[in-house]
Write an enzyme that holds these catalytic residues in place. Structure first.
Site, PDB file in Angstrom:
ATOM      1  N   ALA A   8       0.801  -1.230   0.000  1.00 26.32           N
ATOM      2  CA  ALA A   8       0.000   0.000   0.000  1.00 26.32           C
ATOM      3  C   ALA A   8       0.830   1.275   0.000  1.00 26.32           C
ATOM      4  CB  ALA A   8      -0.936   0.003   1.213  1.00 26.32           C
ATOM      5  N   ALA A 102      -2.400 -10.809 -13.430  1.00 24.54           N
ATOM      6  CA  ALA A 102      -2.306 -10.175 -14.750  1.00 24.54           C
ATOM      7  C   ALA A 102      -0.955  -9.488 -14.914  1.00 24.54           C
ATOM      8  CB  ALA A 102      -3.428  -9.163 -14.946  1.00 24.54           C
ATOM      9  N   PHE A 105      -2.619  -4.369 -16.125  1.00 22.01           N
ATOM     10  CA  PHE A 105      -4.028  -4.044 -15.922  1.00 22.01           C
ATOM     11  C   PHE A 105      -4.482  -2.841 -16.729  1.00 22.01           C
ATOM     12  CE2 PHE A 105      -3.338  -6.681 -12.189  1.00 22.01           C
ATOM     13  CZ  PHE A 105      -4.535  -7.372 -12.094  1.00 22.01           C
ATOM     14  N   HIS A 132      10.740   0.676 -19.353  1.00 23.48           N
ATOM     15  CA  HIS A 132      10.211   0.923 -18.015  1.00 23.48           C
ATOM     16  C   HIS A 132      11.165   1.777 -17.186  1.00 23.48           C
ATOM     17  CE1 HIS A 132       7.492  -2.419 -19.013  1.00 23.48           C
ATOM     18  NE2 HIS A 132       6.739  -2.001 -18.022  1.00 23.48           N
ATOM     19  N   HIS A 133      10.667   2.227 -16.056  1.00 26.22           N
ATOM     20  CA  HIS A 133      11.469   2.964 -15.078  1.00 26.22           C
ATOM     21  C   HIS A 133      12.576   2.059 -14.530  1.00 26.22           C
ATOM     22  CE1 HIS A 133       9.471   0.710 -11.842  1.00 26.22           C
ATOM     23  NE2 HIS A 133       8.394   0.800 -12.603  1.00 26.22           N
ATOM     24  N   LYS A 136      12.197  -1.142 -11.825  1.00 27.70           N
ATOM     25  CA  LYS A 136      11.465  -2.383 -12.104  1.00 27.70           C
ATOM     26  C   LYS A 136      12.365  -3.583 -11.824  1.00 27.70           C
ATOM     27  CE  LYS A 136       8.533  -4.604 -15.560  1.00 27.70           C
ATOM     28  NZ  LYS A 136       7.507  -4.870 -14.519  1.00 27.70           N
TER      29      LYS A 136
END
Length: 245
Positions: A8, A102, A105, A132-133, A136
């Site tokens: 979170a 997945a 998304f 990507h950044h 990752k």
């Protein structure tokens, strides 16, 4: 529906918390991060968990969720065939529990994979570039690997990509995913991007998708959360939720 989020405090996880809180038909129960007890999910009567954590912990998370009858929508990467088989084994003991995993998304990303699969058999050559950044954890991305496998499946029986390369630096031609070259770029300033390049006599086709903000993942995740009870067992991807023929 009562929804919790694992990871979170991460960038994607925090976006998911905000997305759940903004949805009138969902109730946010708790956010869990590294060091927090998973038992808080049981204590708050959480029905569905969104997991955007790390490949090192996601399997332990899933084992706990399945054992406690909590449905899971998972965007964490790093799932091998062996890991997926293990999830299926855990689910055998809990036939009413649903897990959806997945690689992406974002609705546009899912559509781009679908379009690439449709185009694959009509072109002589194909390669995938994912960008990507730099934070990752995996390369190639789960989206790129799945895209390559879908393309390879569609190209069964066709000759391999023509390529006369006989010398070169190791890795210069990318990773081989079921015969499809996949190239990974990690660069500050990027979020999540992918190009599928097709070529044949006298023409090329490029299918590109760009996630310029992590909020692009929210509609697909919330769709999966709302539909999760309808598909007990393990589901890979959200394609089936989008009615893609």
């Amino acid at each position: 529906m009562r929804v919790g989020v694992l990871g979170a405090k991460g960038k994607v996880g925090a976006t998911m918390v905000a997305g759940v809180q903004a949805a009138e038909d969902l109730t946010f129960t708790t956010g869990i991060d590294a060091g927090d007890p998973l038992s808080a999910l049981v204590d708050t009567d959480t029905e569905v968990v969104i997991d955007f954590t790390h490949p090192d912990v996601v399997m332990d998370n899933l084992k706990f969720l399945i054992e406690n009858g909590i449905h899971a929508v998972v965007g964490t990467t790093g799932f091998t065939d062996e890991r997926l088989d293990q999830v299926r084994k855990w689910l055998e003991a809990k036939p009413d529990v649903s897990v959806l995993i997945a690689p992406n998304f974002a609705i546009g990303a899912v559509l781009s994979m679908h379009f690439a699969q449709q185009a694959a058999k009509h072109f002589e050559s194909v390669e995938v570039i994912e960008l990507h950044h730099p934070h990752k954890a995996d390369a190639p991305s789960g989206t790129a690997a799945r895209t390559a496998r879908l393309i390879a499946e569609a190209r069964k029986g066709m000759p391999p990509n023509p390529d006369a390369t006989s010398t070169g630096l190791e890795g210069a031609r990318g990773a081989d995913v079921d015969g499809v070259p996949v190239h990974s770029i990690r660069l500050a300033g990027l979020v999540a991007h992918q190009e599928v390049l097709f070529g044949t006599l006298g023409e090329t086709l490029t299918i590109r998708h760009d996630s310029i903000d992590r909020t692009s993942f929210v509609p697909g995740v919330l769709l999966a959360v709302r539909k999760i009870r309808e598909n007990p067992g393990l589901t890979i991807g959200i394609e089936s939720l989008l009615d893609l023929a």
